[in-house]
Structure formats: C-alpha cells, structure tokens
Design an enzyme around this catalytic site. Structure first.
Site, mmCIF file in Angstrom:
data_model
loop_
_atom_site.group_PDB
_atom_site.id
_atom_site.type_symbol
_atom_site.label_atom_id
_atom_site.label_comp_id
_atom_site.label_asym_id
_atom_site.label_seq_id
_atom_site.Cartn_x
_atom_site.Cartn_y
_atom_site.Cartn_z
ATOM 1 N N LYS A 13 57.143 5.603 40.932
ATOM 2 C CA LYS A 13 57.560 4.354 40.287
ATOM 3 C C LYS A 13 58.421 3.507 41.219
ATOM 4 O O LYS A 13 58.173 2.326 41.417
ATOM 5 C CB LYS A 13 58.378 4.638 39.006
ATOM 6 N N ARG A 85 63.358 4.597 28.107
ATOM 7 C CA ARG A 85 62.950 6.004 28.181
ATOM 8 C C ARG A 85 62.967 6.679 26.828
ATOM 9 O O ARG A 85 62.580 7.835 26.729
ATOM 10 C CB ARG A 85 63.944 6.755 29.078
ATOM 11 N N ARG A 124 60.989 15.166 48.193
ATOM 12 C CA ARG A 124 61.640 13.845 48.216
ATOM 13 C C ARG A 124 62.997 13.961 48.902
ATOM 14 O O ARG A 124 63.760 14.877 48.665
ATOM 15 C CB ARG A 124 61.843 13.310 46.795
ATOM 16 N N ARG A 157 68.280 14.669 46.499
ATOM 17 C CA ARG A 157 69.051 14.277 45.322
ATOM 18 C C ARG A 157 69.493 15.521 44.574
ATOM 19 O O ARG A 157 68.735 16.478 44.476
ATOM 20 C CB ARG A 157 68.162 13.446 44.381
ATOM 21 N N ARG A 168 63.937 17.612 33.475
ATOM 22 C CA ARG A 168 63.616 16.177 33.420
ATOM 23 C C ARG A 168 62.187 15.959 32.955
ATOM 24 O O ARG A 168 61.895 15.031 32.212
ATOM 25 C CB ARG A 168 63.838 15.539 34.798
#
Ligand code: ADP
Ligand code: ADP
Ligand code: ZN
Length: 218
Positions: A13, A85, A124, A157, A168
């Site tokens: 995204k 969300r 990531r 992260r 998540r």
C-alpha cells in the site's frame, strides 16, 4: 482525485500510494507513517500509541478519527493509506466527507495472499531517518544496508517481528475485511493483483485510475 488504499499488512500500500500520489499530484496520508513519526518524536500522541503499535493492535477509533479529520480539512485531493480500518472509522469518514461535501472516487484493494505477505514483511526494512521503505529481496538499497536518500542504516520495524505480524494479520481479517465489504456494497472497490513486480502493479493502477485524474484537482 480521492482514494482509499486497502490490503493486508505488507501488501504494498505504502509503496504504491507514494508513486500514485506523486503521479496524480495528490496528498499521501498514511496513518501508520503519521503515528510512527509521533512515536519517534515522543509527542503526547506518540506516548499514547507506542505500546499499542508494538503489540500490533489498533489505535482507538476516537484518536484515529480526530487525526484524520484534521488532515482532511487541510487537503482537497488525497490517498488515505491505512484508514479506515474499522467499520466505526468508515462511518465516521462518511460523515466527515458529507460535511465537507467531498466524495471518494474509489477504494483500491491490493490483493496479496498470506504466504507472500509474510515473506515481504520479514524482509521489509525502513530508514529510521527519512522513512523510505526497502525490501532485502525485492527492493534493496544500492549500498549495503544504507538508505539511498540519506545514508542512514536501515532497520526492521518493531512491529514487523513474526508474532506481531501474525496478530496484525488476524486483526486485518477481523476488523478491516468488513470495511472492504462495506465499500464493495457502494461499488467503490477496485482490485489490483499485488503479486507482480512493483512496476507492474503501478501500471495496473495508473490504467485503472486515469478516469479519476481530473476529479476535483484543485
Ligand atoms: P501496514 O503498513 O503494515 O499495513 P501501517 O503502517 O498502516 O501498517 O500501521 C501500523 C500500525 O499503526 C498498525 O498496526 C496500528 O497499530 C496503527 N494504525 C495505523 N492506522 C490505523 C488505523 N486507521 N486505526 C487503528 N490503528 C492504526
Ligand atoms: P504496506 O504499506 O501495505 O504495509 P509496503 O509498501 O511497506 O506495504 O511493502 C511491504 C514490503 O514489500 C516492503 O518491504 C516493500 O519494499 C515490499 N514490496 C512492496 N511492493 C512489492 C511488490 N510488488 N513486489 C515485491 N515486494 C514488494
Ligand atoms: Zn533515509
């Protein structure tokens, strides 16, 4: 042009929203980026949300709604990335848009299956200084693990650790998939296949979004 971007954590995204926002000259509003910046700066908001984010849970709707409302009052054309969300947030957004007499053109769903998500997120890395996002397999920095923009060492992260990612994803299925159904009922959902190279996803998006290009761009 006014868009919402949906997709599971790690779908791409942020990567795509940044490219599209630049091409179509609209504001990229990433609630995740805003919250991470608040945490880094140690503001009141940051203090409130730090531990929630570390656990991979959702920040309370009241906080998110107030934050997004303020942003929307400042801009005309935008991509909302990471909001709404929950159904509660979606209904609040509807009310705000009605109040400021603006409409969403489309809600973009970047479709990526779970196994690919896990692979992407575990690789990531982000620049802690400028926020640029990398991937150790698909989008490596030019020099070792240093940011192309500013030379800072890139890091993982805190919420990209495996157990937090799983939480998540569970929350995405439980809270955010109903939001996608909500927009599907309004015929706002357009889906792109997220399991392609970044450039291919972008191409699909550009083709799809061209028809909205001049909607209210002032
Ligand atoms: P990802 O890019 O992996 O989908 P984000 O960067 O969008 O994740 O969000 C990171 C975290 O910020 C979320 O796990 C959540 O704690 C918080 N957050 C971001 N947007 C929202 C929102 N709209 N409602 C509640 N919490 C949010
Ligand atoms: P999101 O904002 O949905 O959480 P990101 O844009 O941060 O997702 O992308 C998640 C990870 O996958 C990042 O490491 C990013 O570099 C990488 N990535 C994004 N799009 C693609 C793609 N089409 N193919 C392979 N890797 C991708
Ligand atoms: Zn950087």
């Amino acid at each position: 042009m006014r868009l919402l971007f949906f997709g599971p954590p790690g779908a791409g995204k942020g990567t795509q929203a940044k490219i599209v926002a630049k091409e179509f000259n609209v504001e990229h509003i990433s609630t995740g980026d805003i919250l991470r910046e608040a945490v880094n700066k140690g503001t009141d908001l940051g203090e409130k949300v730090k531990s929630i984010m570390e656990r991979g849970e959702l920040v309370p709707d009241e906080i998110m709604n107030e934050l997004v409302k303020q942003k929307l009052e400042e801009v005309n054309s935008f991509i909302l990335d990471g909001y709404p969300r929950t159904l509660e947030q979606a209904k609040f957004l509807d009310a705000v848009l009605k109040q400021i007499k603006k409409e969403i053109d489309a809600a973009v769903l970047i479709d990526v299956p779970e196994d690919e998500i896990v692979k992407r997120i575990s690789n990531r890395r982000v620049c802690p200084n400028c926020g640029k996002v990398y991937n150790l397999i698909t989008l490596k920095p030019k020099n070792d693990e240093k940011c192309d923009n500013c030379g800072t060492k890139i890091v993982q992260r805190d919420d990209d650790k495996e157990n937090v990612v799983r939480e998540r994803y569970r929350i995405y299925r439980k809270n955010t998939e109903p939001v996608i159904e909500y927009y599907r009922k309004n015929n706002k959902i357009v889906t792109v296949n997220g399991v392609q190279d970044v450039e291919e996803v972008t191409k699909e998006l550009f083709n799809m979004l061209r028809r909205f290009r001049n909607n209210d761009n002032n």
